[in-house]
Design a protein around this motif. Structure first.
Motif: not given
Length: 132
Positions: A76-88, A90-104
């Motif tokens: 939710g935090v990742i989506t709210e913070v960076v998900g609203i910025i087109p292209l860049v 979205w790329a940051v959001k994908s990387a952050a979601m992957a990092a979240k999955a790895k940590v968990i």
């Protein structure tokens, strides 16, 4: 040949890598935080299964629920913070979601490995040293 702790380690690491890759590839999609929270919960269950531990017995249920809650909050935090910025964003959001999955994933590997009853195949060699 029966499954060992080292076999479970390899299986669990592969599972986490696969789920992390999936999060990286789909994290940019609007609304992905919702289905990636469910994906993290599935990953937790699969890692538990790799170690021969029931993720849904009462002793381990709190770890699964804790992982799901952490995933939902982080997503939710990742989506709210960076998900609203087109292209860049979205790329940051994908990387952050992957990092979240790895940590968990890394944390649940550690958690369920400690609770596994699989035999440890690690060879320990005792060496005696003379102090003459």
């Amino acid at each position: 040949m029966s499954k060992t702790l080292q076999d479970a380690d390899r299986e669990a690491r592969k599972l986490v890598a696969n789920w992390t890759t999936g999060a990286a590839l789909t994290g940019w999609i609007p609304g992905s935080a919702f289905f990636l929270t469910a994906a993290d919960t599935a990953m937790i269950h699969q890692v538990a299964s790799a170690y021969g531990v029931s993720a849904f017995d009462m002793n381990n249920l709190l770890s699964v629920l804790g992982g799901a809650v952490a995933s939902a909050i982080a997503g939710g935090v990742i989506t709210e913070v960076v998900g609203i910025i087109p292209l860049v964003g979205w790329a940051v959001k994908s990387a952050a979601m992957a990092a979240k999955a790895k940590v968990i994933g890394d944390e649940v590997i550690r958690y369920f490995r400690e609770r596994s009853e699989l035999p440890d195949n690690k060879v320990v060699i005792d060496v005696e040293i003379d102090d003459d």
